[in-house]
Motif scaffolding. Sequence first.
Motif, PDB file in Angstrom:
ATOM      1  N   ALA A   1       0.834  -1.198   0.000  1.00  0.00           N
ATOM      2  CA  ALA A   1       0.000   0.000   0.000  1.00  0.00           C
ATOM      3  C   ALA A   1       0.866   1.244   0.000  1.00  0.00           C
ATOM      4  CB  ALA A   1      -0.927   0.014   1.214  1.00  0.00           C
ATOM      5  N   ASN A   2       0.342   2.312  -0.562  1.00  0.00           N
ATOM      6  CA  ASN A   2       0.975   3.615  -0.480  1.00  0.00           C
ATOM      7  C   ASN A   2       0.430   4.351   0.734  1.00  0.00           C
ATOM      8  OD1 ASN A   2       2.453   3.244  -2.817  1.00  0.00           O
ATOM      9  ND2 ASN A   2       0.944   4.253  -4.123  1.00  0.00           N
ATOM     10  N   ARG A   3       1.327   5.006   1.457  1.00  0.00           N
ATOM     11  CA  ARG A   3       0.939   5.837   2.624  1.00  0.00           C
ATOM     12  C   ARG A   3       1.539   7.206   2.386  1.00  0.00           C
ATOM     13  NH1 ARG A   3      -1.786   7.874   6.035  1.00  0.00           N
ATOM     14  NH2 ARG A   3      -1.702   7.547   8.289  1.00  0.00           N
ATOM     15  N   GLY A   4       0.723   8.142   1.921  1.00  0.00           N
ATOM     16  CA  GLY A   4       1.270   9.427   1.512  1.00  0.00           C
ATOM     17  C   GLY A   4       2.215   9.213   0.346  1.00  0.00           C
ATOM     18  N   THR A   5       3.430   9.760   0.454  1.00  0.00           N
ATOM     19  CA  THR A   5       4.438   9.567  -0.590  1.00  0.00           C
ATOM     20  C   THR A   5       5.299   8.344  -0.325  1.00  0.00           C
ATOM     21  OG1 THR A   5       5.901  11.074   0.629  1.00  0.00           O
ATOM     22  CG2 THR A   5       4.545  12.029  -1.110  1.00  0.00           C
ATOM     23  N   GLY A   6       4.999   7.587   0.737  1.00  0.00           N
ATOM     24  CA  GLY A   6       5.786   6.412   1.093  1.00  0.00           C
ATOM     25  C   GLY A   6       5.077   5.121   0.729  1.00  0.00           C
ATOM     26  N   ARG A   7       5.714   4.009   1.109  1.00  0.00           N
ATOM     27  CA  ARG A   7       5.211   2.697   0.741  1.00  0.00           C
ATOM     28  C   ARG A   7       5.288   1.749   1.923  1.00  0.00           C
ATOM     29  NH1 ARG A   7       1.749   0.676  -2.958  1.00  0.00           N
ATOM     30  NH2 ARG A   7       2.291  -1.408  -3.691  1.00  0.00           N
ATOM     31  N   LEU A   8       4.242   0.932   2.073  1.00  0.00           N
ATOM     32  CA  LEU A   8       4.169  -0.075   3.126  1.00  0.00           C
ATOM     33  C   LEU A   8       4.076  -1.447   2.478  1.00  0.00           C
ATOM     34  CD1 LEU A   8       1.866  -0.129   6.244  1.00  0.00           C
ATOM     35  CD2 LEU A   8       1.695  -1.962   4.556  1.00  0.00           C
ATOM     36  N   SER A   9       4.779  -2.418   3.045  1.00  0.00           N
ATOM     37  CA  SER A   9       4.645  -3.802   2.598  1.00  0.00           C
ATOM     38  C   SER A   9       4.731  -4.711   3.812  1.00  0.00           C
ATOM     39  CB  SER A   9       5.733  -4.163   1.588  1.00  0.00           C
ATOM     40  OG  SER A   9       7.016  -4.052   2.170  1.00  0.00           O
ATOM     41  N   GLY A  10       4.025  -5.848   3.764  1.00  0.00           N
ATOM     42  CA  GLY A  10       4.074  -6.739   4.906  1.00  0.00           C
ATOM     43  C   GLY A  10       3.159  -7.929   4.773  1.00  0.00           C
ATOM     44  N   GLN A  11       2.986  -8.627   5.900  1.00  0.00           N
ATOM     45  CA  GLN A  11       2.094  -9.783   6.008  1.00  0.00           C
ATOM     46  C   GLN A  11       1.303  -9.632   7.304  1.00  0.00           C
ATOM     47  OE1 GLN A  11       5.705 -10.640   6.074  1.00  0.00           O
ATOM     48  NE2 GLN A  11       5.650 -10.096   3.902  1.00  0.00           N
ATOM     49  N   ALA A  12       0.125 -10.303   7.359  1.00  0.00           N
ATOM     50  CA  ALA A  12      -0.713 -10.190   8.547  1.00  0.00           C
ATOM     51  C   ALA A  12      -1.591 -11.427   8.692  1.00  0.00           C
ATOM     52  CB  ALA A  12      -1.587  -8.939   8.471  1.00  0.00           C
ATOM     53  N   GLN A  13      -2.006 -11.680   9.926  1.00  0.00           N
ATOM     54  CA  GLN A  13      -2.980 -12.726  10.220  1.00  0.00           C
ATOM     55  C   GLN A  13      -4.026 -12.173  11.172  1.00  0.00           C
ATOM     56  OE1 GLN A  13      -1.275 -16.326  11.785  1.00  0.00           O
ATOM     57  NE2 GLN A  13      -0.868 -17.161   9.749  1.00  0.00           N
ATOM     58  N   LEU A  14      -5.293 -12.455  10.858  1.00  0.00           N
ATOM     59  CA  LEU A  14      -6.392 -12.115  11.743  1.00  0.00           C
ATOM     60  C   LEU A  14      -6.985 -13.434  12.224  1.00  0.00           C
ATOM     61  CD1 LEU A  14      -8.205  -9.973  13.018  1.00  0.00           C
ATOM     62  CD2 LEU A  14      -9.620 -10.023  10.949  1.00  0.00           C
ATOM     63  N   ALA A  15      -6.728 -13.776  13.485  1.00  0.00           N
ATOM     64  CA  ALA A  15      -7.110 -15.081  14.027  1.00  0.00           C
ATOM     65  C   ALA A  15      -8.227 -14.935  15.054  1.00  0.00           C
ATOM     66  CB  ALA A  15      -5.896 -15.762  14.657  1.00  0.00           C
ATOM     67  N   TYR A  16      -9.190 -15.860  15.004  1.00  0.00           N
ATOM     68  CA  TYR A  16     -10.325 -15.806  15.911  1.00  0.00           C
ATOM     69  C   TYR A  16     -10.270 -16.880  16.997  1.00  0.00           C
ATOM     70  CZ  TYR A  16     -12.321 -12.440  12.712  1.00  0.00           C
ATOM     71  OH  TYR A  16     -12.527 -11.322  11.953  1.00  0.00           O
ATOM     72  N   ALA A  17      -9.260 -17.757  16.968  1.00  0.00           N
ATOM     73  CA  ALA A  17      -9.130 -18.761  18.022  1.00  0.00           C
ATOM     74  C   ALA A  17      -8.668 -18.135  19.342  1.00  0.00           C
ATOM     75  CB  ALA A  17      -8.195 -19.879  17.585  1.00  0.00           C
ATOM     76  N   PRO A  18      -7.608 -17.305  19.347  1.00  0.00           N
ATOM     77  CA  PRO A  18      -7.164 -16.705  20.616  1.00  0.00           C
ATOM     78  C   PRO A  18      -8.086 -15.604  21.129  1.00  0.00           C
ATOM     79  CG  PRO A  18      -5.847 -15.870  18.799  1.00  0.00           C
ATOM     80  CD  PRO A  18      -6.704 -16.958  18.224  1.00  0.00           C
ATOM     81  N   ASP A  19      -8.895 -15.009  20.233  1.00  0.00           N
ATOM     82  CA  ASP A  19      -9.786 -13.916  20.610  1.00  0.00           C
ATOM     83  C   ASP A  19     -10.997 -13.971  19.680  1.00  0.00           C
ATOM     84  OD1 ASP A  19     -11.142 -11.535  20.984  1.00  0.00           O
ATOM     85  OD2 ASP A  19      -9.341 -10.313  21.135  1.00  0.00           O
ATOM     86  N   PRO A  20     -12.188 -14.261  20.195  1.00  0.00           N
ATOM     87  CA  PRO A  20     -13.365 -14.381  19.319  1.00  0.00           C
ATOM     88  C   PRO A  20     -13.706 -13.096  18.574  1.00  0.00           C
ATOM     89  CG  PRO A  20     -14.021 -14.334  21.627  1.00  0.00           C
ATOM     90  CD  PRO A  20     -12.528 -14.485  21.617  1.00  0.00           C
ATOM     91  N   TRP A  21     -13.163 -11.963  19.038  1.00  0.00           N
ATOM     92  CA  TRP A  21     -13.361 -10.705  18.315  1.00  0.00           C
ATOM     93  C   TRP A  21     -12.304 -10.516  17.236  1.00  0.00           C
ATOM     94  CZ3 TRP A  21     -17.714  -8.036  18.851  1.00  0.00           C
ATOM     95  CH2 TRP A  21     -18.461  -8.224  20.007  1.00  0.00           C
ATOM     96  N   GLY A  22     -11.272 -11.337  17.266  1.00  0.00           N
ATOM     97  CA  GLY A  22     -10.200 -11.245  16.284  1.00  0.00           C
ATOM     98  C   GLY A  22      -8.951 -10.602  16.843  1.00  0.00           C
ATOM     99  N   ARG A  23      -7.815 -11.276  16.675  1.00  0.00           N
ATOM    100  CA  ARG A  23      -6.531 -10.697  17.056  1.00  0.00           C
ATOM    101  C   ARG A  23      -5.663 -10.598  15.804  1.00  0.00           C
ATOM    102  NH1 ARG A  23      -3.426  -8.913  20.897  1.00  0.00           N
ATOM    103  NH2 ARG A  23      -1.166  -9.151  20.762  1.00  0.00           N
TER     104      ARG A  23
END
Length: 323
Positions: free
Chosen positions: A84-106
């Motif tokens: 993704a672009n953030r202003g004039t900069g750039r973001l890159s990465g990985q993510a996980q949204l898990a519902y086992a440790p937190d039913p609302w999502g962590r």
Amino acid sequence: FAWQGGEVDVADYELVLEDLSLGMDSASTPSRVAGPPGERMPGDLRFAFKGKLGRLTAQEADYHEVSFEGDFVDRILDVRRLEANRGTGRLSGQAQLAYAPDPWGRLTFRATLAKVPARLLLKPWLAEVSKRLEGDLDAAVQGGFSVRDSASVLNTMDLEGAVLSGPGVFRAQDMLHEASPYLGARQDLKDIRFDELAHAFRVHDGRYIVEGVRTRGPDTAWTGRGWLGFGGDLDVDLGVRLPVGFTPDLGGWSFLADGLRDREGRVNLIFNLNGRTSRPDFKVELGDLTGRGRQMAQDEAVEDALREAGKGLGGQLDKWKTR
């Protein structure tokens, strides 16, 4: 639209789902129609996805030209690639949204940011700092938080990382207002110009905790450690190397100033900022001038600190890429 207590806005989006699988037996389909998302999701729902967004606004932050791909298996949304672009900069990465440790999502993630304007990166979390810091930031960060609502995000956030910045300025006229008597004709030093800035950080218990702060600039060089709270308070210990030949007004301690000069003729001082970020209390550690102040003046490692911080960030990035 609203999502778990926060406003999210998207525009010009495309989402593709593939390999969708969902069993229709009652054992895999939760009976509840209300409650946390994790308690309402079928346990055998799975799919792959990829997509792009022209714009995404979440937690008061705007992202542009967002692209992503991953899958959903065992109630875990795994984003294997995010750009993704953030202003004039750039973001890159990985993510996980898990519902086992937190039913609302962590949400757990790791990301790198390149040349992101400081005011954009810091505004949602440290608004008082974002108003003062001018410059682009490179950063590496990893950690996680609960996504139940905005309060949960702040209260459960646990992150670690490092930041580097090129040329910029930290406008601290109001924060250092109590330093005015010491600076005499050099009131301009309260705008801290730097060629390089680096520090390691951790976010925990609603605080941005910094270690190994190092700046080097045309006027001054700084070191520091401490914390800044999301609620607008702070407690930070700082050391500053003043310009060559400049002598601060230390009142009854002024006779010590010449003894605190380093080999470049720069006086080194230690002080503390405590209280509200907008106008903190300022305290020069006069009782420690002959201790830490002199040690700082003689510390040859200060000149190499930024280079070492840069190596540390590079090593951190390399380590995360292999995980």
